[in-house]
Scaffold this active site. Structure first.
Site, PDB file in Angstrom:
ATOM      1  N   HIS A 158       0.828  -1.216   0.000  1.00  0.00           N
ATOM      2  CA  HIS A 158       0.000   0.000   0.000  1.00  0.00           C
ATOM      3  C   HIS A 158       0.860   1.262   0.000  1.00  0.00           C
ATOM      4  O   HIS A 158       1.982   1.270   0.496  1.00  0.00           O
ATOM      5  CB  HIS A 158      -1.026  -0.007   1.143  1.00  0.00           C
ATOM      6  CG  HIS A 158      -0.495   0.212   2.524  1.00  0.00           C
ATOM      7  ND1 HIS A 158      -1.035  -0.403   3.628  1.00  0.00           N
ATOM      8  CD2 HIS A 158       0.506   0.993   3.001  1.00  0.00           C
ATOM      9  CE1 HIS A 158      -0.388  -0.003   4.707  1.00  0.00           C
ATOM     10  NE2 HIS A 158       0.561   0.841   4.361  1.00  0.00           N
ATOM     11  N   GLU A 201      -5.042   0.153  -0.090  1.00  0.00           N
ATOM     12  CA  GLU A 201      -4.768  -1.260   0.094  1.00  0.00           C
ATOM     13  C   GLU A 201      -4.863  -2.004  -1.243  1.00  0.00           C
ATOM     14  O   GLU A 201      -5.426  -1.480  -2.216  1.00  0.00           O
ATOM     15  CB  GLU A 201      -5.773  -1.843   1.096  1.00  0.00           C
ATOM     16  CG  GLU A 201      -5.759  -1.172   2.480  1.00  0.00           C
ATOM     17  CD  GLU A 201      -4.566  -1.579   3.351  1.00  0.00           C
ATOM     18  OE1 GLU A 201      -3.441  -1.747   2.827  1.00  0.00           O
ATOM     19  OE2 GLU A 201      -4.746  -1.715   4.573  1.00  0.00           O
TER      20      GLU A 201
HETATM   21  C1  F6R Z   1       1.094   6.527   6.589  1.00  0.00           C
HETATM   22  C2  F6R Z   1       1.026   5.838   5.322  1.00  0.00           C
HETATM   23  C3  F6R Z   1       1.468   4.426   5.140  1.00  0.00           C
HETATM   24  C4  F6R Z   1       2.894   4.143   5.629  1.00  0.00           C
HETATM   25  C5  F6R Z   1       3.260   2.681   5.413  1.00  0.00           C
HETATM   26  C6  F6R Z   1       4.662   2.350   5.913  1.00  0.00           C
HETATM   27  O1  F6R Z   1       0.667   7.886   6.466  1.00  0.00           O
HETATM   28  O2  F6R Z   1       0.572   6.436   4.426  1.00  0.00           O
HETATM   29  O3  F6R Z   1       1.362   4.108   3.787  1.00  0.00           O
HETATM   30  O4  F6R Z   1       3.801   4.975   4.950  1.00  0.00           O
HETATM   31  O5  F6R Z   1       2.330   1.871   6.077  1.00  0.00           O
HETATM   32  O6  F6R Z   1       4.686   2.485   7.299  1.00  0.00           O
HETATM   33  P1  F6R Z   1       6.047   2.258   8.128  1.00  0.00           P
HETATM   34  O7  F6R Z   1       6.970   3.355   7.773  1.00  0.00           O
HETATM   35  O8  F6R Z   1       5.611   2.349   9.570  1.00  0.00           O
HETATM   36  O9  F6R Z   1       6.556   0.906   7.732  1.00  0.00           O
END
Ligand code: F6R
Length: 259
Positions: free
Chosen positions: A138, A143
């Site tokens: 995503h 999703e």
């Molecule tokens: C959050 C978002 C998500 C995150 C992704 C990665 O605003 O848009 O797409 O960028 O879930 O999250 P991390 O960096 O926590 O692995």
């Protein structure tokens, strides 16, 4: 796509922060598209340090975050409003009147999503969009099976996403089931995109995003259709790329320096 593979997360983070700072220095009134999550925490800490050193100002910038949980008010400690104030906005000179996120507690979430999409368009669309990458491919909360031309709307979060984000909540059951997210079409209208992914657990999805087919099954693969995308990786996240030698041939020194 420009693929930059750095030896460490710290070097990759510095590279991403320098791209953002350079854009703001070139165009102080840039419309930034911002993300939350673990990966971005390092980027924001780096940008705060650059701001304190007088290297970058957000004073004329506008920002739109990608997403917010439906049902959480701005004041909720797990809301993305709260995250952004804590991790960035309270520590730099951005005008709070021009730093926007969707309102998760709006009485009509669908109307709020439409209003947010219109506000982005009215601002002239995103200039530089910062993205993280979900384990399931995503971007934002688009999703798998999201329309590749979707606009800001309500999405139901997958179990994988709710599990990954449970670390921020006291009880995993408290992770909201719905989010307002910019669409893939909204993201693709950005002038440029900088996506960061770190760690071995992201290696497979990074390879699907860059080298797999463009498919709604991996929403981030839609970025293959965008004209100006920079993907910033650490070594571990680059581990499953078949054409890694080629990317390193094109950008040979990124593993050794931060630029
Ligand atoms: C959050 C978002 C998500 C995150 C992704 C990665 O605003 O848009 O797409 O960028 O879930 O999250 P991390 O960096 O926590 O692995």
């Amino acid at each position: 796509m420009k693929i930059l593979i750095h030896q460490t997360k710290a070097l990759a983070t510095d590279c991403a922060a320098s791209l953002i700072a350079a854009r703001l220095n070139r165009q102080p009134d840039t419309v930034l598209g911002l993300a939350t999550g673990g990966t971005m925490e390092m980027v924001y800490a780096n940008l705060i340090a650059r701001h304190r050193a007088g290297e970058v100002s957000f004073a004329q910038a506008t920002s739109f975050n990608l997403d917010e949980y439906v049902g959480l008010p701005e004041t909720h400690p797990c809301s993305y409003w709260h995250y952004m104030r804590e991790k960035l906005f309270d520590h730099v000179d951005i005008d709070p009147g021009r730093a926007f996120l969707p309102h998760g507690d709006a009485p009509d979430a669908e109307a709020e999503a439409e209003r947010y999409e219109a506000a982005i368009a009215r601002a002239g669309d995103i200039g530089l969009q910062l993205l993280g990458l979900g384990l399931n491919g995503h971007i934002g909360f688009n999703e798998p099976t999201s329309s590749l031309s979707s606009l800001t709307r309500i999405k139901t979060l997958t179990r994988s996403t709710r599990e990954a984000n449970a670390r921020y909540f006291d009880d995993p059951q408290d992770v909201p089931r719905l989010a307002i997210t910019m669409g893939i079409g909204t993201i693709l209208r950005a002038q440029e995109v900088v996506l960061l992914a770190y760690g071995a657990e992201k290696a497979d999805v990074v390879a699907r995003m860059i080298e797999g087919p463009v498919a709604a099954a991996c929403p981030a693969s839609a970025l293959q259709m965008h004209r100006k995308v920079t993907v910033v990786l650490d070594e571990a996240a680059a581990g499953a790329l078949e054409l890694r030698d080629y990317y390193e041939q094109v950008h040979p020194r990124v593993g050794e320096t931060s630029s």
